[in-house]
Write an enzyme that holds these catalytic residues in place. Structure first.
Site, PDB file in Angstrom:
ATOM      1  N   CYS A  11       3.525  -4.396   6.457  1.00 12.96           N
ATOM      2  CA  CYS A  11       3.264  -4.380   5.013  1.00 12.96           C
ATOM      3  C   CYS A  11       4.447  -3.782   4.261  1.00 12.96           C
ATOM      4  O   CYS A  11       5.439  -3.387   4.848  1.00 12.96           O
ATOM      5  CB  CYS A  11       2.008  -3.545   4.733  1.00 12.96           C
ATOM      6  N   HIS A  23       0.835  -1.200   0.000  1.00 13.82           N
ATOM      7  CA  HIS A  23       0.000   0.000   0.000  1.00 13.82           C
ATOM      8  C   HIS A  23       0.871   1.251   0.000  1.00 13.82           C
ATOM      9  O   HIS A  23       2.098   1.164   0.047  1.00 13.82           O
ATOM     10  CB  HIS A  23      -0.980  -0.010   1.178  1.00 13.82           C
TER      11      HIS A  23
END
Length: 164
Positions: free
Chosen positions: A140, A128
């Protein structure tokens, strides 16, 4: 490794002959991922989906799924829906996917601990938008918005995120 793989290396993320600056989890890279450790897990992770905010961007690829109001991601190991997309109202711990900021305007999903989730092994590893250069994620992979938008239409179900 194939040129169509996304490869995290010391100098960023390699993809299709390009190198993109990226961030990883605040807990670094680990081979012993646990829920809440903030680490990015080592491995070959298949890309299994793309989510996007239709109110903020055009569909990045024909298989992207819109993020709607009420879409959440379960991060509670006590829930049967642990590490899956769920809808509000939802009584367990979760992340809101339709955020006020732009962090999840475009999300590439990996198969980390999915679809058969092991409680406590860690929930979703997304690719992201980053908050800013060098600022770590919760596990992430974070990228600049323009790099994420360039990558998304060029990946497919055969693409892997490789973290060594």
């Amino acid at each position: 490794m194939k040129p169509s793989d996304l490869v995290v290396c010391p100098l960023g993320l390699r993809f299709r002959g390009r190198r993109f600056p990226c961030t990883v989890g605040r807990g670094g890279i680990t081979s012993r991922k646990r829920e809440g450790d903030g680490a990015t897990p080592v491995g070959d992770h298949r890309i299994v989906g793309v989510l996007y905010r239709p109110d903020r961007m055009v569909r990045p690829t024909d298989w992207a799924v819109p993020i709607r109001p009420g879409d959440l991601w379960s991060d509670d190991p006590k829930s049967e829906a642990y590490n899956h997309m769920v809808r509000a109202p939802y009584p367990f711990s979760h992340e809101v996917l339709r955020r006020a900021d732009a962090l999840y305007d475009l999300v590439i999903l990996t198969d980390w601990n999915w679809p058969y989730s092991v409680p406590g092994r860690g929930s979703a590893i997304f690719i992201h938008r980053w908050r800013r250069p060098g600022y770590p994620t919760e596990g992430c992979i974070g990228l600049r918005a323009q790099d994420l938008r360039w990558i998304a239409p060029r990946i497919g179900f055969g693409t892997r995120l490789i973290v060594r």
